[in-house]
Design an enzyme around this catalytic site. Sequence first.
Site, mmCIF file in Angstrom:
data_model
loop_
_atom_site.group_PDB
_atom_site.id
_atom_site.type_symbol
_atom_site.label_atom_id
_atom_site.label_comp_id
_atom_site.label_asym_id
_atom_site.label_seq_id
_atom_site.Cartn_x
_atom_site.Cartn_y
_atom_site.Cartn_z
ATOM 1 N N ARG A 206 -0.481 -4.890 -2.254
ATOM 2 C CA ARG A 206 -1.395 -4.113 -1.424
ATOM 3 C C ARG A 206 -0.635 -3.464 -0.273
ATOM 4 N NH1 ARG A 206 -4.016 -8.991 -2.672
ATOM 5 N NH2 ARG A 206 -6.000 -8.740 -3.788
ATOM 6 N N LYS A 238 -5.568 -11.415 1.511
ATOM 7 C CA LYS A 238 -6.974 -11.165 1.233
ATOM 8 C C LYS A 238 -7.672 -12.395 0.670
ATOM 9 C CE LYS A 238 -9.997 -7.624 -0.699
ATOM 10 N NZ LYS A 238 -10.060 -6.323 -1.381
ATOM 11 N N ARG A 317 -1.178 1.015 -6.008
ATOM 12 C CA ARG A 317 -1.532 -0.252 -6.651
ATOM 13 C C ARG A 317 -2.391 -0.013 -7.890
ATOM 14 N NH1 ARG A 317 -2.436 -5.921 -5.512
ATOM 15 N NH2 ARG A 317 -4.610 -6.575 -5.750
ATOM 16 N N HIS A 340 -5.310 -11.391 -7.939
ATOM 17 C CA HIS A 340 -6.759 -11.524 -8.033
ATOM 18 C C HIS A 340 -7.143 -12.958 -8.369
ATOM 19 C CE1 HIS A 340 -7.533 -6.966 -8.867
ATOM 20 N NE2 HIS A 340 -7.438 -7.259 -7.585
#
Length: 374
Positions: A206, A238, A317, A340
């Site tokens: 990111r 994140k 990304r 993720h």
Amino acid sequence: MATVYIGKYQASIYREGNGYTGALSLGFDAKGKRQRPKRKGRTKAEVKDKLIELVQELEAGIKTEQGYTVEDCINDWLEKGLKGRAESTVKSYRSLVVHQITPYIGRIKLKKLTADELDDWLDERAEELSTRTLRLIHQIVKWAIRHAQKREKVQRNVASLVDVPEGQQGRPSKALNLAQARAVIHAALTSPIKAYVILCLLCGIRTEEARALRWTEVDIKAGTVAVYRAERVNGDTKTPKSRRVLKVPKWGVQVLTELHKARAAERLATGERGEDTAHVFRREDGTPMNRYYIWREFRLIADAAGIGTNWCPRELRHSFVSLLSAHDVAIEEIARIVGHSSTHVTETVYRQEIRPALTRGAVVMDKIFKPQAG
């Protein structure tokens, strides 16, 4: 002069000018000064209603001044209610306040603000703004009024009574195809953010993770970068699964090596010793690259690459995910590489493109891109 009782308080209503004035008798303060707050109106009935409202506020502990506006309320929240928030977040909120909120509802007295006025404001802005932005400006108003409630300046949060309308469709994120990605990299070779672009495109980190990257997290010899932080509140990534160690493709190692040599020479010249905690991506003056600087330089790169300027750094990304997917990397592996928490997140966020030392991504990128000699 008429004397009336409102609850336990005595008040007087008398003619003044072209209307009437009501004064509520509250006794004396600690300094012996008489307390007689006043309200004005065109009729006795109007003045009495205002005095009743004043008594209700007094009994509820509300201390708002008559002239306290929505703009005053939001400014108080911006000044005192955002402690601990990232500077970039505060700047973003201030910009929305200045351009989307105060010009429209800023002058309204906070106590007089109605749900209908908020509905009208949101409906008007919905003709120009995306649904996401509408939700955010509504949330800002709700946060600000909640802040005022905690300080006994208003009784209820009228913003919680309205729904956000659908706005304009925002520009969907897009991904570079292989030819465009090659063009962007070659255009970036003469840019001060060359290494930044190559690392983001070839590793899929990111942009806020890249901006926060420090030399203590780069292992040139092993060819890895450790993503342990991001330019977010408290410096956290994140999600917990976003903390990962990534294998860097050869071209990425090459540009990081160039930066590391320049950094080593700089430390030698200044006599700096010990662990190098400096940011990897810095401007010529030594300050970390911020989002605005990177955005501006990336637009120049995109323009030079012949793909137009309607691109943003986070789409590097998206492009990484798209290129891996096009070269038959399983979605489970893509999800792990990009950090993720599940493949569902990957499928949802990158539904058009379809994350730690993880090697597979670097191997595939080495096949797609070959570093230039020298």
